[in-house]
Design a protein around this motif. Structure first.
Motif, PDB file in Angstrom:
ATOM      1  N   ILE A  69     -18.118 -74.614  36.246  1.00 49.20           N
ATOM      2  CA  ILE A  69     -17.743 -75.678  35.872  1.00 49.20           C
ATOM      3  C   ILE A  69     -17.913 -76.489  37.910  1.00 49.20           C
ATOM      4  CG2 ILE A  69     -15.383 -76.225  37.616  1.00 49.20           C
ATOM      5  CD1 ILE A  69     -14.265 -73.817  35.740  1.00 49.20           C
ATOM      6  N   LYS A  70     -18.427 -77.641  38.051  1.00 51.95           N
ATOM      7  CA  LYS A  70     -18.548 -78.193  39.036  1.00 51.95           C
ATOM      8  C   LYS A  70     -17.474 -78.653  39.949  1.00 51.95           C
ATOM      9  CE  LYS A  70     -23.066 -78.877  37.679  1.00 51.95           C
ATOM     10  NZ  LYS A  70     -24.903 -80.296  37.180  1.00 51.95           N
ATOM     11  N   MET A  71     -17.706 -78.488  41.164  1.00 58.87           N
ATOM     12  CA  MET A  71     -16.332 -78.797  42.326  1.00 58.87           C
ATOM     13  C   MET A  71     -17.563 -79.909  43.500  1.00 58.87           C
ATOM     14  SD  MET A  71     -13.989 -76.286  42.326  1.00 58.87           S
ATOM     15  CE  MET A  71     -12.646 -76.956  43.075  1.00 58.87           C
ATOM     16  N   ASP A  72     -16.589 -81.185  44.158  1.00 55.75           N
ATOM     17  CA  ASP A  72     -17.919 -81.516  44.756  1.00 55.75           C
ATOM     18  C   ASP A  72     -16.406 -81.939  45.842  1.00 55.75           C
ATOM     19  OD1 ASP A  72     -18.547 -83.076  46.613  1.00 55.75           O
ATOM     20  OD2 ASP A  72     -19.780 -84.118  44.921  1.00 55.75           O
ATOM     21  N   MET A  73     -16.240 -81.228  46.691  1.00 59.70           N
ATOM     22  CA  MET A  73     -15.474 -81.984  47.920  1.00 59.70           C
ATOM     23  C   MET A  73     -16.143 -82.309  48.973  1.00 59.70           C
ATOM     24  SD  MET A  73     -13.316 -78.377  46.992  1.00 59.70           S
ATOM     25  CE  MET A  73     -14.092 -76.820  47.279  1.00 59.70           C
ATOM     26  N   GLU A  74     -15.104 -83.507  49.443  1.00 56.72           N
ATOM     27  CA  GLU A  74     -15.104 -84.068  50.811  1.00 56.72           C
ATOM     28  C   GLU A  74     -14.477 -84.454  52.079  1.00 56.72           C
ATOM     29  OE1 GLU A  74     -16.388 -88.388  50.861  1.00 56.72           O
ATOM     30  OE2 GLU A  74     -18.828 -87.678  50.200  1.00 56.72           O
ATOM     31  N   PHE A  75     -15.066 -83.657  52.901  1.00 56.04           N
ATOM     32  CA  PHE A  75     -13.918 -83.179  54.034  1.00 56.04           C
ATOM     33  C   PHE A  75     -14.145 -84.367  55.279  1.00 56.04           C
ATOM     34  CE2 PHE A  75     -14.104 -79.362  51.750  1.00 56.04           C
ATOM     35  CZ  PHE A  75     -13.043 -79.302  51.294  1.00 56.04           C
ATOM     36  N   PRO A  76     -13.261 -85.037  56.179  1.00 57.25           N
ATOM     37  CA  PRO A  76     -13.690 -86.226  57.036  1.00 57.25           C
ATOM     38  C   PRO A  76     -12.970 -85.390  57.944  1.00 57.25           C
ATOM     39  CG  PRO A  76     -11.685 -87.092  56.191  1.00 57.25           C
ATOM     40  CD  PRO A  76     -12.182 -85.573  55.402  1.00 57.25           C
ATOM     41  N   ILE A  77     -14.422 -85.888  59.103  1.00 57.16           N
ATOM     42  CA  ILE A  77     -14.230 -85.242  60.482  1.00 57.16           C
ATOM     43  C   ILE A  77     -14.574 -86.241  61.328  1.00 57.16           C
ATOM     44  CG2 ILE A  77     -15.437 -82.668  59.101  1.00 57.16           C
ATOM     45  CD1 ILE A  77     -17.703 -83.498  60.712  1.00 57.16           C
ATOM     46  N   GLU A  78     -14.199 -85.730  62.682  1.00 57.74           N
ATOM     47  CA  GLU A  78     -14.390 -86.873  63.722  1.00 57.74           C
ATOM     48  C   GLU A  78     -15.753 -86.696  64.314  1.00 57.74           C
ATOM     49  OE1 GLU A  78     -11.443 -85.133  66.989  1.00 57.74           O
ATOM     50  OE2 GLU A  78      -9.544 -84.924  65.526  1.00 57.74           O
ATOM     51  N   GLY A  79     -16.128 -87.873  64.947  1.00 56.04           N
ATOM     52  CA  GLY A  79     -17.262 -88.062  64.954  1.00 56.04           C
ATOM     53  C   GLY A  79     -18.556 -86.878  66.044  1.00 56.04           C
ATOM     54  N   ASN A  80     -17.509 -86.564  66.723  1.00 55.42           N
ATOM     55  CA  ASN A  80     -18.313 -85.259  67.698  1.00 55.42           C
ATOM     56  C   ASN A  80     -18.260 -83.867  67.374  1.00 55.42           C
ATOM     57  OD1 ASN A  80     -19.546 -87.003  69.669  1.00 55.42           O
ATOM     58  ND2 ASN A  80     -17.569 -87.574  70.604  1.00 55.42           N
ATOM     59  N   GLU A  81     -17.571 -83.798  66.110  1.00 55.70           N
ATOM     60  CA  GLU A  81     -17.607 -81.714  65.324  1.00 55.70           C
ATOM     61  C   GLU A  81     -18.124 -81.806  65.137  1.00 55.70           C
ATOM     62  OE1 GLU A  81     -12.815 -80.922  64.651  1.00 55.70           O
ATOM     63  OE2 GLU A  81     -13.845 -81.842  62.799  1.00 55.70           O
ATOM     64  N   GLN A  82     -18.442 -79.853  64.826  1.00 53.69           N
ATOM     65  CA  GLN A  82     -19.918 -79.666  64.647  1.00 53.69           C
ATOM     66  C   GLN A  82     -18.748 -78.285  64.268  1.00 53.69           C
ATOM     67  OE1 GLN A  82     -21.932 -78.270  67.384  1.00 53.69           O
ATOM     68  NE2 GLN A  82     -22.635 -80.561  68.148  1.00 53.69           N
ATOM     69  N   ILE A  83     -18.812 -78.791  62.117  1.00 55.14           N
ATOM     70  CA  ILE A  83     -18.567 -77.673  61.725  1.00 55.14           C
ATOM     71  C   ILE A  83     -19.814 -76.786  61.649  1.00 55.14           C
ATOM     72  CG2 ILE A  83     -17.515 -77.072  59.194  1.00 55.14           C
ATOM     73  CD1 ILE A  83     -16.111 -78.799  60.881  1.00 55.14           C
ATOM     74  N   VAL A  84     -19.125 -75.266  61.764  1.00 57.71           N
ATOM     75  CA  VAL A  84     -20.142 -74.397  62.092  1.00 57.71           C
ATOM     76  C   VAL A  84     -19.552 -72.841  61.147  1.00 57.71           C
ATOM     77  CG1 VAL A  84     -20.897 -74.082  64.096  1.00 57.71           C
ATOM     78  CG2 VAL A  84     -18.519 -72.645  63.574  1.00 57.71           C
ATOM     79  N   GLY A  85     -18.895 -72.895  59.972  1.00 51.12           N
ATOM     80  CA  GLY A  85     -18.120 -71.781  59.062  1.00 51.12           C
ATOM     81  C   GLY A  85     -16.923 -72.519  58.154  1.00 51.12           C
ATOM     82  N   LEU A  86     -17.371 -71.832  57.067  1.00 47.69           N
ATOM     83  CA  LEU A  86     -16.355 -72.508  56.039  1.00 47.69           C
ATOM     84  C   LEU A  86     -15.508 -70.867  55.049  1.00 47.69           C
ATOM     85  CD1 LEU A  86     -16.632 -72.308  53.138  1.00 47.69           C
ATOM     86  CD2 LEU A  86     -18.564 -73.381  53.808  1.00 47.69           C
ATOM     87  N   GLN A  87     -14.383 -71.308  54.655  1.00 49.51           N
ATOM     88  CA  GLN A  87     -14.148 -70.377  54.397  1.00 49.51           C
ATOM     89  C   GLN A  87     -12.743 -70.526  52.964  1.00 49.51           C
ATOM     90  OE1 GLN A  87     -11.745 -67.851  56.689  1.00 49.51           O
ATOM     91  NE2 GLN A  87     -12.666 -66.354  56.093  1.00 49.51           N
ATOM     92  N   ALA A  88     -13.342 -70.954  51.428  1.00 51.20           N
ATOM     93  CA  ALA A  88     -12.726 -71.582  50.443  1.00 51.20           C
ATOM     94  C   ALA A  88     -12.115 -70.888  49.080  1.00 51.20           C
ATOM     95  CB  ALA A  88     -13.209 -72.662  49.826  1.00 51.20           C
ATOM     96  N   PHE A  89     -11.270 -71.046  48.876  1.00 51.85           N
ATOM     97  CA  PHE A  89     -11.088 -70.456  47.388  1.00 51.85           C
ATOM     98  C   PHE A  89     -10.519 -71.417  46.618  1.00 51.85           C
ATOM     99  CE2 PHE A  89      -8.591 -67.225  51.021  1.00 51.85           C
ATOM    100  CZ  PHE A  89      -9.139 -66.867  50.731  1.00 51.85           C
ATOM    101  N   ILE A  90     -10.563 -71.088  45.076  1.00 51.29           N
ATOM    102  CA  ILE A  90     -10.957 -71.929  44.315  1.00 51.29           C
ATOM    103  C   ILE A  90      -9.921 -70.774  42.916  1.00 51.29           C
ATOM    104  CG2 ILE A  90     -12.040 -73.210  42.534  1.00 51.29           C
ATOM    105  CD1 ILE A  90     -14.244 -73.517  44.329  1.00 51.29           C
ATOM    106  N   PHE A  91      -8.736 -71.644  42.553  1.00 55.22           N
ATOM    107  CA  PHE A  91      -8.207 -70.893  41.459  1.00 55.22           C
ATOM    108  C   PHE A  91      -8.555 -71.585  40.168  1.00 55.22           C
ATOM    109  CE2 PHE A  91      -5.610 -70.751  45.634  1.00 55.22           C
ATOM    110  CZ  PHE A  91      -5.185 -69.593  45.731  1.00 55.22           C
ATOM    111  N   THR A  92      -8.452 -70.210  39.316  1.00 54.56           N
ATOM    112  CA  THR A  92      -8.794 -71.004  38.069  1.00 54.56           C
ATOM    113  C   THR A  92      -7.937 -69.860  37.058  1.00 54.56           C
ATOM    114  OG1 THR A  92     -10.706 -69.209  37.515  1.00 54.56           O
ATOM    115  CG2 THR A  92     -11.222 -71.400  38.315  1.00 54.56           C
ATOM    116  N   SER A  93      -7.560 -70.425  35.752  1.00 54.18           N
ATOM    117  CA  SER A  93      -7.487 -69.648  34.676  1.00 54.18           C
ATOM    118  C   SER A  93      -8.419 -69.082  34.196  1.00 54.18           C
ATOM    119  CB  SER A  93      -6.405 -70.515  33.658  1.00 54.18           C
ATOM    120  OG  SER A  93      -7.402 -71.447  32.976  1.00 54.18           O
TER     121      SER A  93
END
Length: 310
Positions: free
Chosen positions: A111-135
């Motif tokens: 299973i392949k997932m591709d997620m794209e999140f818009p961010i503000e111009g000067n924003e810097q992403i330094v970490g993430l936490q994600a939950f994906i639910f499957t049967s």
């Protein structure tokens, strides 16, 4: 010229008194034929079984993602009630999901997932936490459950994306009980009940979700390897030309997943009966041949009578 049109075996009957050595040996052999297969097979029949199978895994259309930037928290989920709890941090996102079945057996291999999140111009992403639910379904054990795939990264260097890939492996602290029909393992302990009229704020808490899932005795876990993509805007200027953060997750589903389960009573009895019968037939045949030779040659004394057809 005459030809044979029918043949019937001649029945030899051997008689002996109940106190004779011949009677005692034949009786002992009969008892041995019945009991010996049971003695040899009783330790081989075990209700606990280990089976290798590929689970049926499908995306459940539920995702929770929390991005940590240098200035704020960005929250996204596909569960509307959770989004209402964080209106100030909620952000829209685009999600693409591809389920691959390489050998066309009806079971997803990847299973392949591709997620794209818009961010503000000067924003810097330094970490993430994600939950994906499957049967998650197991055919032989007839068990079904919801699995939680946890993807995370934390650091100090800003990034433009994160790629994670790993196997979805089943962890068992106890064998599961096989059922006659497909049964939900945790019917009253859902990770998130999206159909509740009101969802408590704890439902969206990362630690609460992880703790609830970790407490399960039987659960699939995602063994990930990740790659953090550096933000190229840091090399050019303070203005970010990439105004999206990309999260790519590849879930590989093992074709031979080890599943430990306790067989149903019908399966145990059928297995025991087949093993017992296979040895019983062999033992009865060998003992019959042995006593046919012994009595025919009068190694043990007996009275031989031949039944004649009237």
């Amino acid at each position: 010229m005459k030809v044979q049109i029918f043949a019937a075996p001649v029945c030899h009957r051997y008689l002996s008194s109940r106190l004779s050595l011949t009677y005692i040996l034949v009786l002992s052999a009969t008892v041995a034929v019945i009991t010996l297969p049971y003695i040899l097979t009783r330790n081989d029949v075990k209700p606990l079984r280990i089976n290798l199978e590929q689970p049926r895994v499908q995306f459940s259309n539920k995702v929770i993602v929390v991005l940590q930037s240098d200035s704020r928290e960005i929250y996204f989920s596909t569960i509307g009630e959770l989004n209402k709890l964080r209106p100030e941090s909620f952000s829209e996102a685009s999600i693409s999901v591809f389920e691959e079945d390489h050998n066309f057996d009806g079971l997803n291999d990847r299973i392949k997932m591709d997620m794209e999140f818009p961010i503000e111009g000067n924003e810097q992403i330094v970490g993430l936490q994600a939950f994906i639910f499957t049967s998650y379904h197991l055919k032989e054990a007839k068990a079904s459950m919801e699995s939680l795939i946890f993807v995370h990264h934390g650091g100090v260097l800003p990034g433009s994306g994160y790629s994670a890939r790993g196997n979805l492996m089943l962890r068992q602290n106890t064998p599961m009980q096989a059922m006659e029909q497909i049964t939900e393992l945790y019917p009253s302990h859902e990770i998130i009940n999206e159909f509740k009229s009101t969802i408590d704020s704890r439902e969206s808490n990362i630690d609460t979700l992880l703790d609830r899932y970790e407490n399960r005795e039987i659960a699939p876990f995602f063994l990930q390897q990740g790659l953090w993509h550096r933000d190229p805007s840091q090399k050019e200027s303070t203005q970010s030309f990439n105004k999206t953060f990309n999260l790519k997750v590849t879930i590989d589903i093992p074709k031979l997943q080890e599943v430990v389960y306790i067989s149903t009573l019908a399966e145990v009895l059928l297995d025991a009966w087949m093993k017992y019968l296979s040895l019983l037939v062999i033992a009865a045949y060998l003992v019959r041949r042995l006593f046919t030779f012994i009595l025919t040659n009068q190694i043990l004394s007996s009275h031989n009578f031949i039944d004649k057809l009237n």
